[in-house]
Scaffold this motif. Structure first.
Motif, PDB file in Angstrom:
ATOM      1  N   GLY A  24       0.816  -1.214   0.000  1.00 23.42           N
ATOM      2  CA  GLY A  24       0.000   0.000   0.000  1.00 23.42           C
ATOM      3  C   GLY A  24       0.842   1.253   0.000  1.00 23.42           C
ATOM      4  O   GLY A  24       1.576   1.513  -0.937  1.00 23.42           O
ATOM      5  N   ASN A  25       0.764   2.027   1.066  1.00 25.32           N
ATOM      6  CA  ASN A  25       1.527   3.254   1.221  1.00 25.32           C
ATOM      7  C   ASN A  25       2.555   3.102   2.321  1.00 25.32           C
ATOM      8  O   ASN A  25       2.346   2.344   3.264  1.00 25.32           O
ATOM      9  CB  ASN A  25       0.589   4.422   1.586  1.00 25.32           C
ATOM     10  N   VAL A  26       3.647   3.847   2.190  1.00 21.87           N
ATOM     11  CA  VAL A  26       4.680   3.833   3.231  1.00 21.87           C
ATOM     12  C   VAL A  26       4.968   5.262   3.673  1.00 21.87           C
ATOM     13  O   VAL A  26       4.867   6.201   2.890  1.00 21.87           O
ATOM     14  CB  VAL A  26       5.979   3.147   2.765  1.00 21.87           C
ATOM     15  N   PHE A  27       5.336   5.411   4.937  1.00 22.17           N
ATOM     16  CA  PHE A  27       5.731   6.707   5.470  1.00 22.17           C
ATOM     17  C   PHE A  27       7.020   7.169   4.810  1.00 22.17           C
ATOM     18  O   PHE A  27       7.904   6.364   4.534  1.00 22.17           O
ATOM     19  CB  PHE A  27       5.958   6.628   6.976  1.00 22.17           C
ATOM     20  N   ALA A  28       7.137   8.479   4.603  1.00 24.95           N
ATOM     21  CA  ALA A  28       8.354   9.026   4.005  1.00 24.95           C
ATOM     22  C   ALA A  28       8.778  10.327   4.674  1.00 24.95           C
ATOM     23  O   ALA A  28       9.618  11.045   4.144  1.00 24.95           O
ATOM     24  CB  ALA A  28       8.143   9.260   2.513  1.00 24.95           C
TER      25      ALA A  28
ATOM     26  N   PRO B 274       8.104  14.292   5.930  1.00 23.60           N
ATOM     27  CA  PRO B 274       7.424  15.353   5.186  1.00 23.60           C
ATOM     28  C   PRO B 274       7.909  15.416   3.740  1.00 23.60           C
ATOM     29  O   PRO B 274       9.104  15.301   3.473  1.00 23.60           O
ATOM     30  CB  PRO B 274       7.807  16.624   5.944  1.00 23.60           C
ATOM     31  N   ILE B 275       6.991  15.527   2.814  1.00 20.80           N
ATOM     32  CA  ILE B 275       7.318  15.755   1.404  1.00 20.80           C
ATOM     33  C   ILE B 275       6.761  17.133   1.067  1.00 20.80           C
ATOM     34  O   ILE B 275       5.573  17.400   1.271  1.00 20.80           O
ATOM     35  CB  ILE B 275       6.720  14.673   0.489  1.00 20.80           C
ATOM     36  N   TRP B 276       7.608  17.999   0.545  1.00 14.72           N
ATOM     37  CA  TRP B 276       7.247  19.399   0.352  1.00 14.72           C
ATOM     38  C   TRP B 276       6.657  19.689  -1.026  1.00 14.72           C
ATOM     39  O   TRP B 276       5.869  20.622  -1.173  1.00 14.72           O
ATOM     40  CB  TRP B 276       8.454  20.284   0.619  1.00 14.72           C
ATOM     41  N   ASN B 277       7.062  18.913  -2.041  1.00 12.62           N
ATOM     42  CA  ASN B 277       6.580  19.166  -3.396  1.00 12.62           C
ATOM     43  C   ASN B 277       6.915  17.958  -4.268  1.00 12.62           C
ATOM     44  O   ASN B 277       7.489  16.974  -3.784  1.00 12.62           O
ATOM     45  CB  ASN B 277       7.194  20.458  -3.968  1.00 12.62           C
ATOM     46  N   GLN B 278       6.580  18.028  -5.549  1.00 14.05           N
ATOM     47  CA  GLN B 278       6.799  16.899  -6.451  1.00 14.05           C
ATOM     48  C   GLN B 278       8.288  16.539  -6.566  1.00 14.05           C
ATOM     49  O   GLN B 278       8.641  15.364  -6.588  1.00 14.05           O
ATOM     50  CB  GLN B 278       6.218  17.192  -7.842  1.00 14.05           C
ATOM     51  N   ASP B 279       9.164  17.551  -6.637  1.00 20.45           N
ATOM     52  CA  ASP B 279      10.606  17.273  -6.723  1.00 20.45           C
ATOM     53  C   ASP B 279      11.086  16.513  -5.486  1.00 20.45           C
ATOM     54  O   ASP B 279      11.891  15.580  -5.590  1.00 20.45           O
ATOM     55  CB  ASP B 279      11.412  18.565  -6.888  1.00 20.45           C
TER      56      ASP B 279
ATOM     57  N   GLN C  89       2.575   7.884  -6.892  1.00 20.63           N
ATOM     58  CA  GLN C  89       1.600   8.591  -6.065  1.00 20.63           C
ATOM     59  C   GLN C  89       2.192   8.937  -4.703  1.00 20.63           C
ATOM     60  O   GLN C  89       2.988   8.179  -4.157  1.00 20.63           O
ATOM     61  CB  GLN C  89       0.351   7.717  -5.857  1.00 20.63           C
ATOM     62  N   TRP C  90       1.798  10.078  -4.187  1.00 24.08           N
ATOM     63  CA  TRP C  90       2.174  10.460  -2.828  1.00 24.08           C
ATOM     64  C   TRP C  90       1.112  11.400  -2.280  1.00 24.08           C
ATOM     65  O   TRP C  90       0.346  11.995  -3.038  1.00 24.08           O
ATOM     66  CB  TRP C  90       3.555  11.100  -2.771  1.00 24.08           C
ATOM     67  N   ALA C  91       1.041  11.483  -0.955  1.00 24.90           N
ATOM     68  CA  ALA C  91       0.075  12.373  -0.316  1.00 24.90           C
ATOM     69  C   ALA C  91       0.615  12.815   1.042  1.00 24.90           C
ATOM     70  O   ALA C  91       1.307  12.053   1.720  1.00 24.90           O
ATOM     71  CB  ALA C  91      -1.255  11.654  -0.120  1.00 24.90           C
ATOM     72  N   THR C  92       0.297  14.030   1.402  1.00 30.64           N
ATOM     73  CA  THR C  92       0.628  14.528   2.734  1.00 30.64           C
ATOM     74  C   THR C  92      -0.516  14.157   3.658  1.00 30.64           C
ATOM     75  O   THR C  92      -1.680  14.466   3.373  1.00 30.64           O
ATOM     76  CB  THR C  92       0.850  16.046   2.712  1.00 30.64           C
ATOM     77  N   ILE C  93      -0.194  13.487   4.764  1.00 33.35           N
ATOM     78  CA  ILE C  93      -1.242  13.092   5.708  1.00 33.35           C
ATOM     79  C   ILE C  93      -1.236  13.978   6.962  1.00 33.35           C
ATOM     80  O   ILE C  93      -2.266  14.132   7.595  1.00 33.35           O
ATOM     81  CB  ILE C  93      -1.148  11.595   6.071  1.00 33.35           C
ATOM     82  N   ILE C  94      -0.071  14.535   7.309  1.00 42.17           N
ATOM     83  CA  ILE C  94       0.025  15.516   8.401  1.00 42.17           C
ATOM     84  C   ILE C  94       0.898  16.649   7.868  1.00 42.17           C
ATOM     85  O   ILE C  94       2.122  16.464   7.737  1.00 42.17           O
ATOM     86  CB  ILE C  94       0.643  14.912   9.683  1.00 42.17           C
ATOM     87  N   PRO C  95       0.304  17.778   7.526  1.00 45.43           N
ATOM     88  CA  PRO C  95       1.064  18.862   6.921  1.00 45.43           C
ATOM     89  C   PRO C  95       2.332  19.237   7.711  1.00 45.43           C
ATOM     90  O   PRO C  95       2.285  19.419   8.919  1.00 45.43           O
ATOM     91  CB  PRO C  95       0.078  20.038   6.896  1.00 45.43           C
ATOM     92  N   GLY C  96       3.444  19.270   6.978  1.00 42.04           N
ATOM     93  CA  GLY C  96       4.719  19.634   7.583  1.00 42.04           C
ATOM     94  C   GLY C  96       5.371  18.544   8.400  1.00 42.04           C
ATOM     95  O   GLY C  96       6.471  18.717   8.915  1.00 42.04           O
TER      96      GLY C  96
END
Length: 136
Positions: free
Chosen positions: A90-94, A96-101, A121-128
Motif C-alpha cells: 500500500g503506502n509507506v511513510f516518508a 514530510p514531502i514538500w513538493n513533487q521534486d 503517487q504520494w500524499a501529505t497526511i500531516i502537513p509539515g
C-alpha cells in the motif's frame, strides 16, 4: 528484627542484581538485533544523511548513523533500531514531502526500503510532518 533486616537487604540486593542483568542483556540485544533497510545507491555520507532517515521512516524507525554499500552503484543499506522488518504494502511513510521534486527524491528511497517500487503517487497526511508514498 536483625534477621528480618538482613533478609530484606538480601532480597533487595538480589532484585537489583537481576534488574541489572536484565537491562544489560536487553541493552545488548537491542544493538545486536538492529537491522538494515535498503535505500538504493548511496554515494557518500551526505547522500546517506539525506536517504537513510527516509528509508528508516518507512518502518517508523530511527537511522542509527551507519550505512554500507552492498552492490556498488545499485544498492546500499542503512542501519536502524529495528529488531524485525515487517512486510509492507500500500503506502509507506516518508517523512514530510514538500513538493513533487521532493517526492521524486524521497519516494523511490522509501519504496526501496519497503522492497517495492514507487507507483508515482504520494500524499501529505500531516502537513509539515508526514507524507506517504504509494507502492506497486
Amino acid at each position: 528484627m536483625n534477621q528480618i533486616n538482613n533478609g530484606f537487604t538480601s532480597v533487595t540486593k538480589s532484585i537489583f542484581a537481576l534488574l541489572l542483568i536484565v537491562s544489560v542483556v536487553f541493552g545488548f540485544a537491542n544493538n545486536a538485533f538492529a537491522l538494515d533497510v535498503k535505500a538504493g545507491p548511496i554515494w557518500n555520507n551526505d547522500d546517506a544523511k539525506a536517504k537513510c532517515p527516509v528509508a528508516a521512516q518507512v518502518y517508523d524507525a530511527e537511522w542509527n548513523g551507519q550505512w554500507t554499500t552492498t552492490v556498488w552503484g545499485e544498492m546500499s543499506v542503512c542501519g536502524t533500531d529495528l529488531s524485525y522488518i515487517p512486510p509492507m504494502s500500500g503506502n509507506v511513510f516518508a517523512g514530510p514531502i514538500w513538493n513533487q521534486d521532493d517526492a521524486e527524491f524521497k519516494c523511490p528511497v522509501a519504496a526501496f526500503a519497503a522492497e517495492k517500487s514507487w507507483n508515482g503517487q504520494w500524499a501529505t497526511i500531516i502537513p509539515g510532518k508526514m507524507s506517504v508514498c504509494g507502492l506497486s
